[in-house]
Design an enzyme around this catalytic site. Structure first.
Site, PDB file in Angstrom:
ATOM      1  N   VAL A  70       0.864  -1.174   0.000  1.00 59.91           N
ATOM      2  CA  VAL A  70       0.000   0.000   0.000  1.00 59.91           C
ATOM      3  C   VAL A  70       0.905   1.229   0.000  1.00 59.91           C
ATOM      4  CG1 VAL A  70      -1.828   1.267   1.193  1.00 59.91           C
ATOM      5  CG2 VAL A  70      -1.767  -1.241   1.317  1.00 59.91           C
ATOM      6  N   CYS A  71       0.595   2.188  -0.869  1.00 55.20           N
ATOM      7  CA  CYS A  71       1.293   3.464  -0.883  1.00 55.20           C
ATOM      8  C   CYS A  71       2.803   3.258  -1.080  1.00 55.20           C
ATOM      9  CB  CYS A  71       0.956   4.221   0.399  1.00 55.20           C
ATOM     10  SG  CYS A  71       1.277   5.989   0.394  1.00 55.20           S
ATOM     11  N   THR A  72       3.622   3.951  -0.293  1.00 53.30           N
ATOM     12  CA  THR A  72       5.073   3.882  -0.474  1.00 53.30           C
ATOM     13  C   THR A  72       5.681   2.581   0.033  1.00 53.30           C
ATOM     14  OG1 THR A  72       5.328   5.148   1.587  1.00 53.30           O
ATOM     15  CG2 THR A  72       5.439   6.370  -0.495  1.00 53.30           C
TER      16      THR A  72
END
Length: 226
Positions: A104-106
């Protein structure tokens, strides 16, 4: 009816994690038939999130069971985690035996640092997608990107989309739809601007100046350190 086979979902936890990157998919995945959720960190000490409260891991790296689904959240703490050998080794070790490897995300950059995104299509938070080639990935403008058994998702709230997508793959659309209904995931945001494609240009520019230009530079610097 027979009980669903157990599915072990291991979330990587690290200081500076964005709590919704973890808690949003965890809420959906915890309702999946047979789910067993694990929060693994370097130690069992409380993990400080970016929201002013802490999360307690269930296991340390040494004691964590093998994941069926490995999920790596993001957050500003990713910059430091990229340089932590124990964290990257844990990701690589778990990924080697996992049925699904996700982020998820970075968190995508932690997968990348562990060598898991080479020649893969992937996504991350909109402010960092231009950095994905640094870990060998092909950036894709989407909230959820599947490439084989690797599933990456965009920023923060995209974690729910990823979780429901994966639940549908494992248990069918009806189960995923029931969980979506149970958690009342029916987005109706007050403003049509959750992505630069739709947000006012001045809002995007201001946010990049205040937060994301410097944050992206920090991640880029961490990725270029061997």
């Amino acid at each position: 009816m027979t009980a669903a086979p157990e599915t072990t979902v291991v979330f990587l936890l690290f200081p500076g994690i964005t709590q919704l990157d973890f808690t949003a998919p965890a809420q959906a995945l915890s309702r999946m038939p047979g789910a067993r959720l694990i929060g693994a960190a370097a130690t069992l000490d409380p993990i400080a999130t970016d929201s002013g409260f802490a999360i307690l891991p269930t296991h340390d790296f040494a004691g964590a069971p093998q994941a069926d689904i490995l999920c790596v959240p993001g957050g500003h703490g990713v910059t430091e985690a990229l340089g932590d050998t124990a964290t990257i080794d844990f990701v690589a070790r778990q990924a080697a035996g996992a049925r699904w490897v996700t982020s998820v995300c970075t968190g995508a950059f932690l997968l990348g640092r562990a060598g898991l995104l080479a020649d893969k299509r992937a996504t991350t938070h909109w402010a960092y997608t231009h950095l994905l080639p640094l870990v060998g990935a092909e950036p894709v403008a989407a909230r959820v990107v599947e490439d084989g058994h690797v599933v990456t998702s965009g920023g923060v709230t995209s974690g729910l989309d990823f979780a429901l997508t994966l639940i549908a793959r494992l248990h069918g659309d009806a189960v995923a739809q029931a969980i979506q209904l149970a958690i009342e995931y029916d987005p109706a945001p007050p403003f049509p601007g959750g992505h630069p494609d739709r947000a006012p240009e001045s809002v995007t520019a201001g946010l990049k100046t205040r937060v994301y230009d410097a944050a992206a530079a920090r991640i880029e610097a961490a990725l270029t350190i061997l």
